[in-house]
Design a protein around this motif. Structure first.
Motif, PDB file in Angstrom:
ATOM      1  N   GLY A  18      43.446  29.775 -58.828  1.00 54.79           N
ATOM      2  CA  GLY A  18      43.349  30.596 -60.036  1.00 54.79           C
ATOM      3  C   GLY A  18      42.991  29.780 -61.264  1.00 54.79           C
ATOM      4  N   LEU A  19      43.620  28.633 -61.422  1.00 54.26           N
ATOM      5  CA  LEU A  19      43.320  27.779 -62.571  1.00 54.26           C
ATOM      6  C   LEU A  19      41.909  27.187 -62.481  1.00 54.26           C
ATOM      7  N   ALA A  20      41.516  26.776 -61.292  1.00 52.75           N
ATOM      8  CA  ALA A  20      40.161  26.230 -61.123  1.00 52.75           C
ATOM      9  C   ALA A  20      39.123  27.311 -61.431  1.00 52.75           C
ATOM     10  N   TRP A  21      39.366  28.540 -60.990  1.00 58.25           N
ATOM     11  CA  TRP A  21      38.432  29.641 -61.261  1.00 58.25           C
ATOM     12  C   TRP A  21      38.367  29.931 -62.759  1.00 58.25           C
ATOM     13  N   PHE A  22      39.502  29.959 -63.423  1.00 55.53           N
ATOM     14  CA  PHE A  22      39.551  30.201 -64.868  1.00 55.53           C
ATOM     15  C   PHE A  22      38.690  29.178 -65.609  1.00 55.53           C
ATOM     16  N   MET A  23      38.872  27.906 -65.295  1.00 55.49           N
ATOM     17  CA  MET A  23      38.125  26.851 -65.971  1.00 55.49           C
ATOM     18  C   MET A  23      36.649  26.854 -65.544  1.00 55.49           C
ATOM     19  N   PHE A  24      36.384  27.207 -64.285  1.00 57.97           N
ATOM     20  CA  PHE A  24      35.014  27.293 -63.787  1.00 57.97           C
ATOM     21  C   PHE A  24      34.221  28.337 -64.577  1.00 57.97           C
ATOM     22  N   LEU A  25      34.827  29.468 -64.860  1.00 54.59           N
ATOM     23  CA  LEU A  25      34.130  30.508 -65.618  1.00 54.59           C
ATOM     24  C   LEU A  25      33.722  30.004 -66.997  1.00 54.59           C
ATOM     25  N   TRP A  26      34.601  29.263 -67.661  1.00 59.74           N
ATOM     26  CA  TRP A  26      34.257  28.702 -68.969  1.00 59.74           C
ATOM     27  C   TRP A  26      33.124  27.695 -68.841  1.00 59.74           C
ATOM     28  N   ALA A  27      33.134  26.902 -67.776  1.00 58.65           N
ATOM     29  CA  ALA A  27      32.075  25.910 -67.568  1.00 58.65           C
ATOM     30  C   ALA A  27      30.734  26.592 -67.294  1.00 58.65           C
ATOM     31  N   ILE A  28      30.737  27.605 -66.467  1.00 56.60           N
ATOM     32  CA  ILE A  28      29.500  28.324 -66.140  1.00 56.60           C
ATOM     33  C   ILE A  28      28.919  28.982 -67.387  1.00 56.60           C
ATOM     34  N   HIS A  29      29.771  29.463 -68.264  1.00 57.12           N
ATOM     35  CA  HIS A  29      29.280  30.077 -69.505  1.00 57.12           C
ATOM     36  C   HIS A  29      28.523  29.066 -70.362  1.00 57.12           C
ATOM     37  N   LYS A  30      28.877  27.811 -70.264  1.00 63.32           N
ATOM     38  CA  LYS A  30      28.122  26.780 -70.992  1.00 63.32           C
ATOM     39  C   LYS A  30      26.685  26.713 -70.470  1.00 63.32           C
ATOM     40  N   VAL A  31      26.514  26.923 -69.175  1.00 61.28           N
ATOM     41  CA  VAL A  31      25.182  26.903 -68.575  1.00 61.28           C
ATOM     42  C   VAL A  31      24.412  28.175 -68.945  1.00 61.28           C
ATOM     43  N   ILE A  32      25.103  29.303 -68.916  1.00 64.98           N
ATOM     44  CA  ILE A  32      24.460  30.592 -69.157  1.00 64.98           C
ATOM     45  C   ILE A  32      24.132  30.792 -70.641  1.00 64.98           C
ATOM     46  N   THR A  33      25.054  30.382 -71.517  1.00 59.04           N
ATOM     47  CA  THR A  33      24.874  30.606 -72.961  1.00 59.04           C
ATOM     48  C   THR A  33      25.086  29.309 -73.747  1.00 59.04           C
ATOM     49  N   PRO A  34      24.229  28.330 -73.550  1.00 56.99           N
ATOM     50  CA  PRO A  34      24.434  27.046 -74.233  1.00 56.99           C
ATOM     51  C   PRO A  34      24.354  27.168 -75.756  1.00 56.99           C
ATOM     52  N   ILE A  54      25.400  19.792 -73.543  1.00 57.35           N
ATOM     53  CA  ILE A  54      26.208  20.935 -73.104  1.00 57.35           C
ATOM     54  C   ILE A  54      26.116  21.078 -71.593  1.00 57.35           C
ATOM     55  N   TYR A  55      24.913  20.935 -71.030  1.00 55.21           N
ATOM     56  CA  TYR A  55      24.753  21.029 -69.577  1.00 55.21           C
ATOM     57  C   TYR A  55      25.497  19.892 -68.869  1.00 55.21           C
ATOM     58  N   LEU A  56      25.510  18.720 -69.456  1.00 57.93           N
ATOM     59  CA  LEU A  56      26.239  17.594 -68.877  1.00 57.93           C
ATOM     60  C   LEU A  56      27.752  17.874 -68.874  1.00 57.93           C
ATOM     61  N   MET A  57      28.255  18.409 -69.993  1.00 56.82           N
ATOM     62  CA  MET A  57      29.677  18.779 -70.050  1.00 56.82           C
ATOM     63  C   MET A  57      29.995  19.839 -69.007  1.00 56.82           C
ATOM     64  N   ALA A  58      29.116  20.828 -68.883  1.00 59.84           N
ATOM     65  CA  ALA A  58      29.329  21.900 -67.902  1.00 59.84           C
ATOM     66  C   ALA A  58      29.353  21.322 -66.489  1.00 59.84           C
ATOM     67  N   ALA A  59      28.437  20.417 -66.182  1.00 53.84           N
ATOM     68  CA  ALA A  59      28.395  19.813 -64.848  1.00 53.84           C
ATOM     69  C   ALA A  59      29.674  19.040 -64.550  1.00 53.84           C
TER      70      ALA A  59
END
Length: 140
Positions: A18-34, A54-59
């Motif tokens: 659950g925690l990994a998914w929560f943080m993953f969603l925030w990371a993916i949003h960096k890719v989708i809406t930089p 931003i993409y590096l942080m998301a990765a």
């Protein structure tokens, strides 16, 4: 009937995923809406970030989420995600002082801060119970 160790392992697996998914969603949003994250960095931190940064942080965040979801490098992956989230919480502390504030349409404007505290508490619990996380790849 599950043993106590099996119940602990299942509970921590659910918490970890659950925690990994929560943080993953925030990371993916960096890719989708930089561009949104460029604005947040500028407004909250006073820094200008390129899309590449931003993409590096998301990765990096996505990699940490995958490590945590699998239970690999647990002190590092759990701790890094917890510290990232703590950073977010410290930047939004003013909402904790007025948790019931409403905007002009009656919408609660600080409810995400309440969610932030619950997630931070869950990260602390995961860190404290890491030694009982029997269903992670690091424990096998």
């Amino acid at each position: 009937m599950l043993t106590q160790d099996q119940r602990d392992g299942a509970a921590l697996l659910i918490l970890r995923l659950g925690l990994a998914w929560f943080m993953f969603l925030w990371a993916i949003h960096k890719v989708i809406t930089p561009k949104q994250y460029q604005g947040l960095a500028k407004n909250f931190d006073g820094v200008t970030l390129s899309f590449e940064q931003i993409y590096l942080m998301a990765a990096l965040q996505i990699t940490l989420c995958l490590l945590a979801a699998l239970g690999l490098l647990r002190p590092f992956s759990y701790g890094a995600l917890a510290l990232m989230h703590l950073f977010t919480v410290t930047r939004r502390w003013e909402g904790f002082l007025d948790p019931f504030a409403l905007n002009d349409r009656g919408f609660p404007i600080h409810r995400n801060q309440v969610i932030d505290l619950a997630v931070l508490a869950a990260f602390i619990a995961l860190m404290l119970l890491m030694h009982r996380d029997r269903w992670s790849l690091s424990a096998l």
